[in-house]
Motif scaffolding. Structure first.
Motif, PDB file in Angstrom:
ATOM      1  N   GLU A  79      19.027  18.606 -23.530  1.00  0.00           N
ATOM      2  CA  GLU A  79      20.234  19.623 -22.981  1.00  0.00           C
ATOM      3  C   GLU A  79      21.385  18.790 -22.809  1.00  0.00           C
ATOM      4  O   GLU A  79      22.302  19.779 -22.476  1.00  0.00           O
ATOM      5  CB  GLU A  79      19.809  20.321 -21.550  1.00  0.00           C
ATOM      6  N   GLY A  80      21.600  17.643 -23.337  1.00  0.00           N
ATOM      7  CA  GLY A  80      22.905  16.730 -23.007  1.00  0.00           C
ATOM      8  C   GLY A  80      23.375  16.524 -21.542  1.00  0.00           C
ATOM      9  O   GLY A  80      24.365  15.842 -21.473  1.00  0.00           O
ATOM     10  N   ARG A  81      22.109  16.642 -20.773  1.00  0.00           N
ATOM     11  CA  ARG A  81      22.742  15.925 -19.463  1.00  0.00           C
ATOM     12  C   ARG A  81      22.485  14.521 -19.336  1.00  0.00           C
ATOM     13  O   ARG A  81      21.526  14.076 -19.949  1.00  0.00           O
ATOM     14  CB  ARG A  81      21.766  16.383 -18.373  1.00  0.00           C
ATOM     15  N   PRO A  82      23.619  13.814 -18.880  1.00  0.00           N
ATOM     16  CA  PRO A  82      23.558  12.260 -18.595  1.00  0.00           C
ATOM     17  C   PRO A  82      22.308  11.869 -18.065  1.00  0.00           C
ATOM     18  O   PRO A  82      22.038  12.329 -16.962  1.00  0.00           O
ATOM     19  CB  PRO A  82      24.986  12.078 -18.045  1.00  0.00           C
ATOM     20  N   LEU A  83      21.849  10.713 -18.649  1.00  0.00           N
ATOM     21  CA  LEU A  83      20.824   9.910 -17.716  1.00  0.00           C
ATOM     22  C   LEU A  83      21.104   8.450 -17.669  1.00  0.00           C
ATOM     23  O   LEU A  83      20.273   7.595 -17.918  1.00  0.00           O
ATOM     24  CB  LEU A  83      19.281  10.200 -18.419  1.00  0.00           C
ATOM     25  N   GLY A  84      22.238   8.134 -17.695  1.00  0.00           N
ATOM     26  CA  GLY A  84      22.690   6.660 -17.491  1.00  0.00           C
ATOM     27  C   GLY A  84      23.081   6.170 -18.804  1.00  0.00           C
ATOM     28  O   GLY A  84      23.282   6.971 -19.802  1.00  0.00           O
ATOM     29  N   THR A  85      22.564   4.864 -18.883  1.00  0.00           N
ATOM     30  CA  THR A  85      22.902   4.073 -20.322  1.00  0.00           C
ATOM     31  C   THR A  85      21.389   3.735 -20.930  1.00  0.00           C
ATOM     32  O   THR A  85      20.666   3.288 -19.829  1.00  0.00           O
ATOM     33  CB  THR A  85      23.778   3.109 -20.375  1.00  0.00           C
ATOM     34  N   TRP A  86      21.166   3.218 -21.995  1.00  0.00           N
ATOM     35  CA  TRP A  86      20.244   2.639 -22.700  1.00  0.00           C
ATOM     36  C   TRP A  86      20.149   1.237 -22.344  1.00  0.00           C
ATOM     37  O   TRP A  86      21.059   0.513 -22.258  1.00  0.00           O
ATOM     38  CB  TRP A  86      20.170   2.669 -24.084  1.00  0.00           C
TER      39      TRP A  86
END
Length: 331
Positions: A207-214
């Motif tokens: 949904e495009g919600r941020p989850l930090g970085t890879w």
């Protein structure tokens, strides 16, 4: 010796009595042709292009500038195209597509920019990473697919492919799928966007919600072939198998740092050179317009030009001259 302006005006006025009697019927004829709306066939160059935007997650890296703000690569690409669409001359036709995984997909076939500006800009505004169906970013395959896509369209428009060039998973410099090249037949730009320093890649949910970085452990750090894969897609030849050529130089891979991203400019220049397109780096929103208006992207287009405005103006000029002459004679 050229006559003085006053003498020239007197000579022209001297001719008027003989020709003034024909002004009214001539003006009537011109107005009649204007009402009928006479057209003449003309040929002029016209922009005909499809712009394909990379929507993979590395394009969400915020390392470029727009109006003094740091924004994502995709945001700069969209802003540049938005601005260009409103500045292209009427008659230009632009289509829109996206790239993710290993495919390029056409969203809009080329549309006339003045008549369909709202549709073009409305579709562009909705382009983002939520449209992606996979986390992979096989740029060379997506670029190759975009070339095939535009070749299949009736007018064979030019291709403008916008990407940061980040291959995920990375490519082995010895083994990569060959490009589907048609020498001298393809026109367009391969446009690179992004900073030159490695930066973390944002991670988001569907949904495009941020989850930090890879993180480093979540991203393939070496190409699948080096991990023991026996080949690519079944039946697909690799470059060294097809031609026995020497391995190309490194394609921009950064083993151990593939969870970070930067513009892979040397790699994109190589792809452009191999396919006959030209390379440019996008650093400001105003750069897209001159690239789209490049004469090399224009196609000769035959069209019917209306003479109505010209005919109407000539008729009015004749009537004004006749009326002015009669008014001066009466006075």
């Amino acid at each position: 010796m050229k006559p003085a302006p006053a003498n020239l005006a007197n000579r022209l006025r001297g001719l008027w009595p003989a020709r003034g009697r024909r002004a009214l019927p001539l003006a009537a004829l011109l107005l009649g042709l204007a009402v009928v709306d006479v057209h003449v066939p003309l040929t002029r160059p016209r922009v005909e292009a499809v712009v394909v935007l990379d929507i993979t997650q590395s394009m969400d890296v915020a390392d470029v500038q727009l109006d003094g703000r740091t924004v994502s690569r995709l945001a700069l690409a969209k802003a540049a195209l938005h601005e260009a669409l409103g500045a292209l001359p009427c008659g230009s036709r632009v289509g829109l597509g996206v790239f993710t995984e290993h495919r390029s997909v056409l969203l809009l076939t080329p549309l006339e920019v003045c008549e369909h500006l709202q549709e073009l800009r409305g579709t562009l505004a909705r382009v983002d990473g939520r449209m992606a169906w996979s986390g992979n970013s096989e740029v060379s395959k997506g670029f190759n697919g975009a070339l095939r896509l535009v070749r299949a369209l009736p007018q064979r428009p030019a291709l403008v492919f916008v990407t940061d060039g980040h291959e995920a998973p990375p490519l082995n410099p010895r083994y990569r799928p060959p490009m589907d090249v048609e020498p001298g037949q393809d026109a367009g730009w391969l446009i690179g966007v992004g900073g030159l320093q490695l930066a973390p890649i944002p991670r988001s949910d569907p949904e495009g919600r941020p989850l930090g970085t890879w993180g480093a452990q979540e991203v393939a750090q070496v190409d699948p072939y080096s991990r023991g894969r026996g080949g690519s897609v079944q039946g697909e030849q690799m470059v060294e198998e097809a031609g026995g050529a020497a391995p190309p130089p490194d394609l921009g891979a950064t083993p151990g740092r593939e969870h970070l991203s930067s513009l892979r400019e040397p790699y994109l220049r190589r792809l452009a050179q191999e396919t006959g397109l030209r390379y440019a780096r996008l650093q400001s929103a105003g750069q897209m317009l001159p690239l789209l208006r490049d004469p090399a992207l224009a196609q000769p287009q035959r069209h019917a030009e209306s003479l109505r405005p010209v005919l109407a103006l000539l008729a009015l000029a004749l009537l004004a001259l006749r009326h002015g002459r009669r008014a001066r004679a009466a006075g």
